[in-house]
Write a protein that holds these residues in place. Structure first.
Motif, PDB file in Angstrom:
ATOM      1  N   LEU A 127      38.008  48.991  27.514  1.00  0.00           N
ATOM      2  CA  LEU A 127      39.040  48.161  28.131  1.00  0.00           C
ATOM      3  C   LEU A 127      38.779  48.061  29.634  1.00  0.00           C
ATOM      4  O   LEU A 127      38.601  49.073  30.311  1.00  0.00           O
ATOM      5  CB  LEU A 127      40.419  48.774  27.875  1.00  0.00           C
ATOM      6  CG  LEU A 127      41.624  48.001  28.433  1.00  0.00           C
ATOM      7  CD1 LEU A 127      41.716  46.615  27.822  1.00  0.00           C
ATOM      8  CD2 LEU A 127      42.910  48.781  28.191  1.00  0.00           C
ATOM      9  N   SER A 128      38.768  46.834  30.159  1.00  0.00           N
ATOM     10  CA  SER A 128      38.411  46.622  31.565  1.00  0.00           C
ATOM     11  C   SER A 128      39.403  45.680  32.223  1.00  0.00           C
ATOM     12  O   SER A 128      40.174  44.979  31.556  1.00  0.00           O
ATOM     13  CB  SER A 128      37.006  46.024  31.665  1.00  0.00           C
ATOM     14  OG  SER A 128      36.988  44.718  31.110  1.00  0.00           O
ATOM     15  N   LEU A 129      39.352  45.644  33.544  1.00  0.00           N
ATOM     16  CA  LEU A 129      40.198  44.732  34.297  1.00  0.00           C
ATOM     17  C   LEU A 129      39.898  43.287  33.927  1.00  0.00           C
ATOM     18  O   LEU A 129      40.821  42.461  33.818  1.00  0.00           O
ATOM     19  CB  LEU A 129      39.988  44.950  35.796  1.00  0.00           C
ATOM     20  CG  LEU A 129      40.717  43.980  36.734  1.00  0.00           C
ATOM     21  CD1 LEU A 129      42.220  44.052  36.529  1.00  0.00           C
ATOM     22  CD2 LEU A 129      40.350  44.271  38.183  1.00  0.00           C
ATOM     23  N   ALA A 130      38.630  42.958  33.725  1.00  0.00           N
ATOM     24  CA  ALA A 130      38.265  41.585  33.371  1.00  0.00           C
ATOM     25  C   ALA A 130      38.906  41.170  32.051  1.00  0.00           C
ATOM     26  O   ALA A 130      39.405  40.042  31.917  1.00  0.00           O
ATOM     27  CB  ALA A 130      36.744  41.455  33.298  1.00  0.00           C
ATOM     28  N   ARG A 131      38.897  42.042  31.059  1.00  0.00           N
ATOM     29  CA  ARG A 131      39.515  41.727  29.764  1.00  0.00           C
ATOM     30  C   ARG A 131      41.024  41.573  29.904  1.00  0.00           C
ATOM     31  O   ARG A 131      41.622  40.676  29.308  1.00  0.00           O
ATOM     32  CB  ARG A 131      39.199  42.836  28.754  1.00  0.00           C
ATOM     33  CG  ARG A 131      37.785  42.782  28.198  1.00  0.00           C
ATOM     34  CD  ARG A 131      37.547  43.920  27.223  1.00  0.00           C
ATOM     35  NE  ARG A 131      38.546  43.955  26.160  1.00  0.00           N
ATOM     36  CZ  ARG A 131      38.683  44.961  25.294  1.00  0.00           C
ATOM     37  NH1 ARG A 131      37.898  46.028  25.400  1.00  0.00           N
ATOM     38  NH2 ARG A 131      39.597  44.922  24.355  1.00  0.00           N
ATOM     39  N   ILE A 132      41.645  42.439  30.686  1.00  0.00           N
ATOM     40  CA  ILE A 132      43.101  42.359  30.887  1.00  0.00           C
ATOM     41  C   ILE A 132      43.459  41.042  31.569  1.00  0.00           C
ATOM     42  O   ILE A 132      44.412  40.357  31.174  1.00  0.00           O
ATOM     43  CB  ILE A 132      43.584  43.561  31.716  1.00  0.00           C
ATOM     44  CG1 ILE A 132      43.369  44.863  30.940  1.00  0.00           C
ATOM     45  CG2 ILE A 132      45.059  43.403  32.077  1.00  0.00           C
ATOM     46  CD1 ILE A 132      43.534  46.111  31.795  1.00  0.00           C
ATOM     47  N   ALA A 133      42.685  40.668  32.594  1.00  0.00           N
ATOM     48  CA  ALA A 133      42.952  39.430  33.312  1.00  0.00           C
ATOM     49  C   ALA A 133      42.782  38.212  32.411  1.00  0.00           C
ATOM     50  O   ALA A 133      43.585  37.268  32.459  1.00  0.00           O
ATOM     51  CB  ALA A 133      42.031  39.331  34.527  1.00  0.00           C
ATOM     52  N   ALA A 134      41.738  38.222  31.573  1.00  0.00           N
ATOM     53  CA  ALA A 134      41.524  37.103  30.650  1.00  0.00           C
ATOM     54  C   ALA A 134      42.697  36.965  29.682  1.00  0.00           C
ATOM     55  O   ALA A 134      43.148  35.846  29.387  1.00  0.00           O
ATOM     56  CB  ALA A 134      40.216  37.300  29.884  1.00  0.00           C
ATOM     57  N   ALA A 135      43.214  38.090  29.194  1.00  0.00           N
ATOM     58  CA  ALA A 135      44.354  38.054  28.274  1.00  0.00           C
ATOM     59  C   ALA A 135      45.617  37.545  28.963  1.00  0.00           C
ATOM     60  O   ALA A 135      46.482  36.942  28.327  1.00  0.00           O
ATOM     61  CB  ALA A 135      44.602  39.447  27.699  1.00  0.00           C
ATOM     62  N   ALA A 136      45.724  37.770  30.265  1.00  0.00           N
ATOM     63  CA  ALA A 136      46.891  37.331  31.026  1.00  0.00           C
ATOM     64  C   ALA A 136      46.711  35.929  31.606  1.00  0.00           C
ATOM     65  O   ALA A 136      47.607  35.429  32.313  1.00  0.00           O
ATOM     66  CB  ALA A 136      47.179  38.315  32.154  1.00  0.00           C
ATOM     67  N   CYS A 137      45.556  35.299  31.324  1.00  0.00           N
ATOM     68  CA  CYS A 137      45.257  33.954  31.834  1.00  0.00           C
ATOM     69  C   CYS A 137      45.367  33.904  33.353  1.00  0.00           C
ATOM     70  O   CYS A 137      45.982  32.993  33.935  1.00  0.00           O
ATOM     71  CB  CYS A 137      46.191  32.914  31.199  1.00  0.00           C
ATOM     72  SG  CYS A 137      46.117  32.877  29.399  1.00  0.00           S
ATOM     73  N   ALA A 138      44.801  34.906  34.011  1.00  0.00           N
ATOM     74  CA  ALA A 138      44.883  35.008  35.474  1.00  0.00           C
ATOM     75  C   ALA A 138      43.583  35.587  35.999  1.00  0.00           C
ATOM     76  O   ALA A 138      42.744  36.069  35.239  1.00  0.00           O
ATOM     77  CB  ALA A 138      46.059  35.887  35.875  1.00  0.00           C
TER      78      ALA A 138
ATOM     79  N   PRO B 240      41.397  38.475  38.032  1.00  0.00           N
ATOM     80  CA  PRO B 240      41.575  39.924  38.183  1.00  0.00           C
ATOM     81  C   PRO B 240      42.407  40.294  39.402  1.00  0.00           C
ATOM     82  O   PRO B 240      43.224  41.211  39.351  1.00  0.00           O
ATOM     83  CB  PRO B 240      40.129  40.437  38.291  1.00  0.00           C
ATOM     84  CG  PRO B 240      39.327  39.446  37.512  1.00  0.00           C
ATOM     85  CD  PRO B 240      39.979  38.120  37.800  1.00  0.00           C
ATOM     86  N   ARG B 241      42.212  39.581  40.515  1.00  0.00           N
ATOM     87  CA  ARG B 241      42.985  39.902  41.714  1.00  0.00           C
ATOM     88  C   ARG B 241      44.471  39.612  41.499  1.00  0.00           C
ATOM     89  O   ARG B 241      45.333  40.353  41.973  1.00  0.00           O
ATOM     90  CB  ARG B 241      42.461  39.120  42.917  1.00  0.00           C
ATOM     91  CG  ARG B 241      41.098  39.598  43.421  1.00  0.00           C
ATOM     92  CD  ARG B 241      40.811  39.005  44.789  1.00  0.00           C
ATOM     93  NE  ARG B 241      39.478  39.373  45.254  1.00  0.00           N
ATOM     94  CZ  ARG B 241      38.422  38.568  45.200  1.00  0.00           C
ATOM     95  NH1 ARG B 241      38.551  37.358  44.703  1.00  0.00           N
ATOM     96  NH2 ARG B 241      37.255  38.974  45.648  1.00  0.00           N
ATOM     97  N   ALA B 242      44.786  38.508  40.803  1.00  0.00           N
ATOM     98  CA  ALA B 242      46.195  38.191  40.547  1.00  0.00           C
ATOM     99  C   ALA B 242      46.845  39.289  39.708  1.00  0.00           C
ATOM    100  O   ALA B 242      48.006  39.665  39.932  1.00  0.00           O
ATOM    101  CB  ALA B 242      46.319  36.846  39.842  1.00  0.00           C
ATOM    102  N   VAL B 243      46.103  39.829  38.727  1.00  0.00           N
ATOM    103  CA  VAL B 243      46.638  40.925  37.910  1.00  0.00           C
ATOM    104  C   VAL B 243      46.841  42.168  38.774  1.00  0.00           C
ATOM    105  O   VAL B 243      47.858  42.868  38.657  1.00  0.00           O
ATOM    106  CB  VAL B 243      45.688  41.224  36.729  1.00  0.00           C
ATOM    107  CG1 VAL B 243      46.157  42.448  35.959  1.00  0.00           C
ATOM    108  CG2 VAL B 243      45.609  40.019  35.801  1.00  0.00           C
ATOM    109  N   GLN B 244      45.891  42.431  39.669  1.00  0.00           N
ATOM    110  CA  GLN B 244      46.045  43.582  40.569  1.00  0.00           C
ATOM    111  C   GLN B 244      47.287  43.430  41.449  1.00  0.00           C
ATOM    112  O   GLN B 244      48.069  44.367  41.609  1.00  0.00           O
ATOM    113  CB  GLN B 244      44.798  43.727  41.439  1.00  0.00           C
ATOM    114  CG  GLN B 244      43.597  44.246  40.671  1.00  0.00           C
ATOM    115  CD  GLN B 244      42.346  44.258  41.539  1.00  0.00           C
ATOM    116  OE1 GLN B 244      42.109  43.338  42.312  1.00  0.00           O
ATOM    117  NE2 GLN B 244      41.535  45.296  41.379  1.00  0.00           N
ATOM    118  N   TYR B 245      47.483  42.243  42.009  1.00  0.00           N
ATOM    119  CA  TYR B 245      48.655  42.014  42.849  1.00  0.00           C
ATOM    120  C   TYR B 245      49.945  42.174  42.046  1.00  0.00           C
ATOM    121  O   TYR B 245      50.932  42.717  42.542  1.00  0.00           O
ATOM    122  CB  TYR B 245      48.601  40.627  43.475  1.00  0.00           C
ATOM    123  CG  TYR B 245      47.610  40.492  44.596  1.00  0.00           C
ATOM    124  CD1 TYR B 245      47.566  41.419  45.636  1.00  0.00           C
ATOM    125  CD2 TYR B 245      46.704  39.440  44.626  1.00  0.00           C
ATOM    126  CE1 TYR B 245      46.640  41.298  46.663  1.00  0.00           C
ATOM    127  CE2 TYR B 245      45.779  39.306  45.654  1.00  0.00           C
ATOM    128  CZ  TYR B 245      45.759  40.242  46.666  1.00  0.00           C
ATOM    129  OH  TYR B 245      44.842  40.126  47.681  1.00  0.00           O
TER     130      TYR B 245
END
Length: 325
Positions: A237-248, A250-255
């Motif tokens: 599980l990575s930040l890139a996968r999480i961001a893709a699932a959130a349609c955003a 990676p930086r937007a997910v971090q914020y």
């Protein structure tokens, strides 16, 4: 590392040994004196290391035998890696990330204090001085030091970018012009540009930050959190996968996580995995052979001291106490 000058090619060194004391000494010399290697599994194959020292940067091809635990502290260079085979798990005190073949990662960043767990690992790395990255980014190194925002790249394309940059550098340094200082100097800048394009740091966080702030909505947070809750048991599980699932991005997910939870996305993953380890400790039977270290490793916590510190901070007592109840 100082700029390579003159007409001689960058220095190539190859090293092979199955003597673990030599392994510790040599890796400490190459990667920093605070790199400490822990237990190595029985029946390990030989360590093999090729080093190209170009002065302004160093590339390595490293094969680590068996299973090893290492610690990096106070290493001032930026070291980027691409996993060729095997796996490596990095715990930097904020998150635990696992990498496999083809994955790019930040192995060290200035002021790091991290532990890693490698299993039959072969990895390509490049080490660069921080001031070179700042120069290529067009940023002055004054005031607050640059920060690494994620050890993982901005998606699979970014991993391929740094892998391709390393391959191109190898080709340049093995050619007839390798000894020319212009070739070496521009290869160093090419590598630095590849690193900046692959990994999010405050060196490149400028105007694009505004769009990412705008995208850090509660909807992004909800989608990312739901994906984590469903996939936290997966070691890749990575930040890139999480961001893709959130349609955003990676930086937007971090914020979004910083704004609403005051934590990084991978820090949230660690929190969920810690809760899973807690549940396993409660359900385990020490009389049947259950151990804290085995349960911690099941959830990606390979450094027992750090796991115990996390656990005590959240639950108020040691994991051994939970296992014994």
């Amino acid at each position: 590392m100082s700029a390579h000058t003159g007409s001689t090619p960058p220095a190539l060194t190859r090293f092979v040994t199955d003597d673990m004391e030599q392994v510790r000494e040599y890796l400490g010399r190459i990667y920093g004196t605070r790199l400490l290697i822990g237990r190595v599994s029985e029946g390990s194959s030989r360590l093999a290391l090729s080093v190209v020292d170009a002065g302004s940067f160093v590339t390595t091809d490293l094969t680590l035998p068996g299973t090893q635990n290492c610690r990096n502290q106070d290493i001032e260079t930026v070291r980027i890696g691409v996993v060729v085979s095997g796996t490596v798990t990095i715990d930097d005190g904020d998150a635990v990330n696992r990498y496999g073949p083809g994955d790019a990662l930040v192995a060290t960043f200035p002021r790091d204090d991290l532990v890693s767990h490698a299993e039959e690992l072969r990895i390509r790395t490049v080490s660069l001085p921080l001031d070179l990255l700042a120069d290529v980014a067009g940023v002055a190194l004054n005031g607050e030091p640059p920060r690494l925002l994620s050890r993982s790249p901005l998606g699979p394309d970014a991993s391929r970018t740094i892998a391709g940059t390393l391959a191109l550098t190898d080709e340049l340094l093995s050619g007839p012009a390798a000894g020319h200082p212009l070739v070496v100097g521009n290869a160093a800048r090419l590598l630095a540009a590849g690193v900046l394009a692959t990994f999010p740091t405050t060196l490149t966080l400028r105007e694009e930050a505004r769009a990412d702030h705008a995208g850090a909505t509660p909807v992004v947070l909800r989608l990312a959190t739901a994906y984590i809750e469903e996939h936290y048991a997966e070691p890749d599980l990575s930040l890139a996968r999480i961001a893709a699932a959130a349609c955003a991005t990676p930086r937007a997910v971090q914020y979004a996580f910083r704004r609403h939870h005051d934590i990084t996305p991978m820090g949230y993953v660690r929190r969920v995995r810690l809760a899973a380890a807690h549940a396993d400790l409660l359900a385990a039977d020490p009389a049947a052979g259950a151990t804290v270290s085995a349960i911690a490793a099941r959830w990606g916590f390979y450094h027992l001291g750090r796991f115990s510190a996390y656990y005590r901070r959240v639950y108020g007592h040691t994991p051994r106490t939970t296992l014994a109840t």
